[in-house]
Design a protein around this motif. Structure first.
Motif, PDB file in Angstrom:
ATOM      1  N   SER A 128       1.629 -23.577 -51.306  1.00 51.27           N
ATOM      2  CA  SER A 128       2.189 -24.926 -51.458  1.00 51.27           C
ATOM      3  C   SER A 128       3.309 -25.113 -50.450  1.00 51.27           C
ATOM      4  CB  SER A 128       2.715 -25.130 -52.882  1.00 51.27           C
ATOM      5  OG  SER A 128       3.765 -24.216 -53.165  1.00 51.27           O
ATOM      6  N   THR A 139       7.023 -27.276 -50.156  1.00 54.29           N
ATOM      7  CA  THR A 139       8.076 -28.121 -50.739  1.00 54.29           C
ATOM      8  C   THR A 139       8.856 -28.750 -49.593  1.00 54.29           C
ATOM      9  OG1 THR A 139       8.254 -26.636 -52.639  1.00 54.29           O
ATOM     10  CG2 THR A 139      10.059 -28.179 -52.283  1.00 54.29           C
ATOM     11  N   TYR A 171      18.459 -21.409 -49.339  1.00 56.19           N
ATOM     12  CA  TYR A 171      17.559 -20.708 -48.414  1.00 56.19           C
ATOM     13  C   TYR A 171      18.318 -20.306 -47.145  1.00 56.19           C
ATOM     14  CZ  TYR A 171      13.469 -22.068 -51.165  1.00 56.19           C
ATOM     15  OH  TYR A 171      12.551 -22.215 -52.171  1.00 56.19           O
ATOM     16  N   THR A 174       5.425 -21.840 -49.585  1.00 56.26           N
ATOM     17  CA  THR A 174       5.240 -20.669 -50.434  1.00 56.26           C
ATOM     18  C   THR A 174       3.954 -19.972 -50.020  1.00 56.26           C
ATOM     19  OG1 THR A 174       6.319 -21.795 -52.278  1.00 56.26           O
ATOM     20  CG2 THR A 174       5.047 -19.824 -52.797  1.00 56.26           C
ATOM     21  N   GLN A 175       4.040 -18.672 -49.751  1.00 56.12           N
ATOM     22  CA  GLN A 175       2.906 -17.918 -49.237  1.00 56.12           C
ATOM     23  C   GLN A 175       2.580 -16.734 -50.149  1.00 56.12           C
ATOM     24  OE1 GLN A 175       1.318 -18.518 -46.112  1.00 56.12           O
ATOM     25  NE2 GLN A 175       2.515 -20.382 -45.868  1.00 56.12           N
ATOM     26  N   PHE A 207       4.803 -12.408 -52.851  1.00 55.33           N
ATOM     27  CA  PHE A 207       5.005 -13.804 -52.473  1.00 55.33           C
ATOM     28  C   PHE A 207       6.253 -13.898 -51.606  1.00 55.33           C
ATOM     29  CE2 PHE A 207       2.677 -13.607 -56.377  1.00 55.33           C
ATOM     30  CZ  PHE A 207       1.734 -14.616 -56.307  1.00 55.33           C
ATOM     31  N   TYR A 267       8.606 -16.922 -48.824  1.00 59.94           N
ATOM     32  CA  TYR A 267       8.793 -18.275 -48.298  1.00 59.94           C
ATOM     33  C   TYR A 267       8.904 -18.204 -46.776  1.00 59.94           C
ATOM     34  CZ  TYR A 267      10.139 -19.251 -53.147  1.00 59.94           C
ATOM     35  OH  TYR A 267      10.160 -19.356 -54.506  1.00 59.94           O
ATOM     36  N   SER A 314      15.665 -16.554 -50.422  1.00 61.62           N
ATOM     37  CA  SER A 314      16.222 -17.507 -51.376  1.00 61.62           C
ATOM     38  C   SER A 314      16.786 -16.742 -52.572  1.00 61.62           C
ATOM     39  CB  SER A 314      15.137 -18.494 -51.838  1.00 61.62           C
ATOM     40  OG  SER A 314      14.346 -17.917 -52.854  1.00 61.62           O
ATOM     41  N   THR A 322      14.293 -14.361 -54.359  1.00 62.15           N
ATOM     42  CA  THR A 322      13.615 -13.291 -53.632  1.00 62.15           C
ATOM     43  C   THR A 322      14.530 -12.070 -53.571  1.00 62.15           C
ATOM     44  OG1 THR A 322      14.473 -13.842 -51.420  1.00 62.15           O
ATOM     45  CG2 THR A 322      12.513 -15.035 -52.189  1.00 62.15           C
ATOM     46  N   SER A 344       5.698 -24.072 -57.550  1.00 66.65           N
ATOM     47  CA  SER A 344       6.099 -22.695 -57.266  1.00 66.65           C
ATOM     48  C   SER A 344       5.470 -21.706 -58.237  1.00 66.65           C
ATOM     49  CB  SER A 344       7.626 -22.562 -57.311  1.00 66.65           C
ATOM     50  OG  SER A 344       8.114 -22.809 -58.616  1.00 66.65           O
TER      51      SER A 344
END
Length: 747
Positions: free
Chosen positions: A317, A319, A328, A343-344, A392, A394, A406, A409, A574
């Protein structure tokens, strides 16, 4: 009558029927490949005319052939010497060990009915045969390249060793492809090396030959995505600074952090290392021998071992317009970041060992107006501790994106380690008996029929409970499975000439399957009920000196289709959830296929397919809600397909083009998002310099079409398309304008 009674009758039928020599031409309404009428006396039938190697999405393998079902992750089935290049496409994708090459004696398209009877599987297959030793010296070489820096070298030599029938063959295939986009962390998007060596013995009195061949393959590849703004009407609008096929959405340092499911240790995987490489060894022994009673004994055996490492990042996704309050920062500098955030999901399966042992044996003979084939096929496959480590992270939303850290994380920028991770280990065994009869009943009526009887057994271990961050796989956390099934496949094809050039055709094929090892990759026991695929068709054919035409309607149904999804919560983008769904697919279609040759040198092939593939019994739950997608259109499948292939040959020149039209393709399961109709196009010029040298130039996407295709990640559950209008999205894409050239030498 139960299944066992049917099988006993079918076996008696199989071993008493006789085979004919004849001709047939057939085309199912969901096919996008025209099939020839030829029946080979020694090999399964292969269709010609269509260049299945023209792939608009990739330069590494053949295109997927549409049959009204979702495209396979592994693409079209690839056979070499009548056996699968790999037993199953996951984790070892077929293009990691097989590429089109001059070290292949010939390559063709195996028709759906032949795949059903020879392998018991549904779909088309590329069938290829290894170059054997030759009685006279032969050299074949080809050098190819593109204006993006792709270079491929391909060579094979073969010839006699001695006067008593011994000969050799050896070849090398080297591919270095940077693709059309720039990767900061690695030079090439695909590097593949395949080496072959073989020795052949020819028997006296033309009784046959036997070949022992070895193949070593080492292949590395990376996957990219397109970034765009989605517009109402299915348009994918390019962003400034990110051109389809030229921008890279792979994180610029190419490094991913994982926690190993097997040991609990954290590690970093780098796409510039071995974490995306497959290495395999292949030994084939194959050939034929003419028995004294007139039967031709054909055989092909294979031992295949591989170690596969997979490394992917999948966009989930985006954002938009994140401000400083979100906290961030750039992972490489620590500076604050504001803007769009992607988001990966990162996945790594490191050094997964697999072993395969296969053998196909058949007897073939022509008896009067029958052509008979009786055979047995054995396939054994084993995989040790397959596991998919996941995490996951970012990243920024731009060409050459940077990793972000972030508050949720760790210090490396990753979170959610092994949430939805996968694990299984075990073996599969398939033992099959098959037989076919091609019967020329009379001058007007041809009948082809066959049966495939298979016993499929799987056993192994899988995760007893859902995998999460704290999971470390051990014996206490695994459960065992042991399943076996008796499965049927078969075909009946008939064509009847009403006049000399005009007639009727009718086809029916049927396949069954139940489950595979990878169905146990999650923590629950999958639905292993029989998955049946009947396909019926009826139509007409018409042949004249200037026109060859087939028009046919088809019905296809497949039940208990199993697919995994990474669902994204439509309320909270998320949050994701891994889920498996069983459903059915129904396809009704109509195809007309013609070849026109109005004057010397000119040839036009035209194909149009109208089809209506829809989901059936598609029900599931996610994030506490129930969903029903029954009667929705199938993802990525167009309702209208066209293919236009003109060519003109004069002297030593040949000019050709290929145009493919795809109508609207749905990009979300809810059908509210879709990509508008598109064209894919190829064109080229070939020149025969002399008897030994051929020159070729091909242009991919010479009309410079732009656009995304595939599915829109994270959209599986959304019902309001307006929330996506103007939004940043990701998907796959067709290759941009690319000029390729080749020089072929043979003597």
């Amino acid at each position: 009558m139960n299944k066992f009674q049917i099988i006993i009758i079918a076996m008696c039928f199989c071993f008493t029927m006789q085979k004919s020599w004849g001709q047939e031409r057939e085309l199912s309404a969901s096919d996008s490949v025209k099939l020839k009428q030829k029946i080979s006396k020694d090999k399964p039938k292969e269709g010609g005319d269509r260049n299945v190697m023209l792939n608009a999405a990739s330069n590494t393998g053949p295109r997927d052939v549409n049959i009204g079902l979702p495209p396979s992750v592994g693409g079209i089935t690839i056979l070499e010497n009548d056996l699968p290049a790999v037993y199953y496409f996951w984790p070892e994708l077929p293009n990691r060990t097989w590429r089109p090459s001059v070290s292949l004696e010939r390559t063709g398209l195996l028709k759906m009915d032949e795949l059903a009877t020879s392998m018991g599987d549904l779909g088309f297959a590329v069938n290829s045969y290894t170059q054997t030793g030759t009685k006279d010296f032969q050299f074949k070489g080809k050098v190819s390249g593109s204006h993006y820096g792709w270079i491929q070298g391909d060579v094979n030599v073969s010839g006699p060793i001695s006067k008593n029938g011994w000969s050799y063959s050896a070849g090398a295939f080297l591919n270095y492809d940077p693709d059309t986009y720039d990767l900061k962390s690695v030079r090439n998007a695909d590097e593949t090396k395949i080496f072959r060596a073989g020795i052949t013995k020819y028997f006296k009195d033309n009784k046959g030959k036997i070949t022992a061949a070895y193949k070593y393959a080492n292949s590395y590849s990376v996957t990219n995505y397109a970034l765009f703004r989605y517009k109402e009407g299915g348009e994918a609008k390019e962003l400034d600074g990110f051109t389809f096929g030229k921008g890279s959405f792979v994180v610029n340092d190419g490094k991913y952090r994982f926690k190993d499911l097997m040991t609990g240790e954290y590690y970093t995987a780098d796409i510039d290392g071995n974490e995306a490489t497959t290495e395999s060894h292949n030994i084939d022994i194959f050939g034929n021998y003419q028995l004294n009673n007139g039967w031709d004994f054909q055989y092909s055996t294979r031992y295949h071992s591989a170690k596969t490492s997979l490394l992917y990042q999948i966009p989930l996704s985006i954002t938009e317009s994140v401000d400083a309050s979100a906290g961030y920062t750039y992972a490489n500098t620590g500076d604050a970041y504001t803007g769009n955030v992607a988001t990966q999901l990162a996945m790594n399966s490191p050094n997964i060992p697999t072993k395969t042992l296969m053998g196909r044996f058949s007897l073939n003979k022509t008896i009067k107006n029958h052509e008979l084939q009786l055979g047995v096929l054995e396939q054994y496959y084993h995989v040790d501790d397959y596991h998919s480590n996941r995490s996951f992270f970012y990243q920024t939303v731009e060409d050459q994106p940077s990793k972000l850290i972030s508050p949720n994380t760790d210090e490396f920028g990753f979170f959610g380690y092994n949430t939805g991770g996968e694990f299984y280990r075990g073996s599969e065994n398939k033992l099959s008996f098959f037989g076919t009869d091609n019967w020329k009943v009379n001058d007007k009526f041809n009948l082809s029929y066959g049966v495939h009887i298979r016993y499929h057994h799987i056993n192994g271990d899988f995760a007893r409970e859902a995998v999460n961050t704290s999971t470390i796989m051990n014996e206490e956390q695994t459960a065992s499975f042991d399943e076996g099934w008796l499965q049927l496949g078969g075909k009946i094809n008939a064509n009847y000439n009403l006049t000399k050039n005009f007639g009727l055709i009718g086809n029916f094929l049927y396949t069954e399957e139940n489950g595979r090892l990878n169905d146990f990759s999650t923590s629950f026991v999958p639905n292993l009920k029989s998955r049946k695929s009947p396909l019926g068709a009826f139509g007409v054919f018409w042949n004249t000196p200037f026109l060859s035409l087939v028009s046919q309607a088809t019905y296809l149904y497949k039940n208990n289709y199993l697919q995994r999804f990474n669902f994204v919560n439509p309320v909270n983008s998320s949050e994701s959830q891994n889920g498996s769904v069983n459903y059915d697919i129904q396809t009704i279609g109509w195809t007309t296929d013609l070849v026109l040759t109005p004057f010397k040198g000119f040839r036009l092939h035209y194909l149009i397919t109208l089809q209506d593939p829809v989901y059936k019994k598609f029900n599931f739950s996610a994030f506490g809600d129930d969903y029903n997608y029954s009667d929705n259109n199938v993802l990525q499948i167009s309702k209208t397909l066209m293919e236009i292939d003109p060519s003109y040959t004069f002297g030593n020149w040949r000019i050709w083009a290929s145009f493919r039209y795809f109508s609207r393709q749905y990009a979300s399961l809810t059908n509210v998002l879709y990509f508008k109709a598109r064209w894919e196009n190829f064109g080229g010029v070939n020149y025969k310099l002399n008897d030994h040298v051929d020159l070729g130039a091909t242009v991919v996407n010479f009309l410079n079409q732009r656009g995304a295709k595939g599915t829109i990640n994270g959209s599986e559950l959304i019902t309001d398309p307006s929330q996506y209008y103007g939004q940043l999205l990701t998907s796959s894409y067709i290759r941009p304008f690319t000029v390729q050239a080749s020089v072929s030498v043979h003597f």
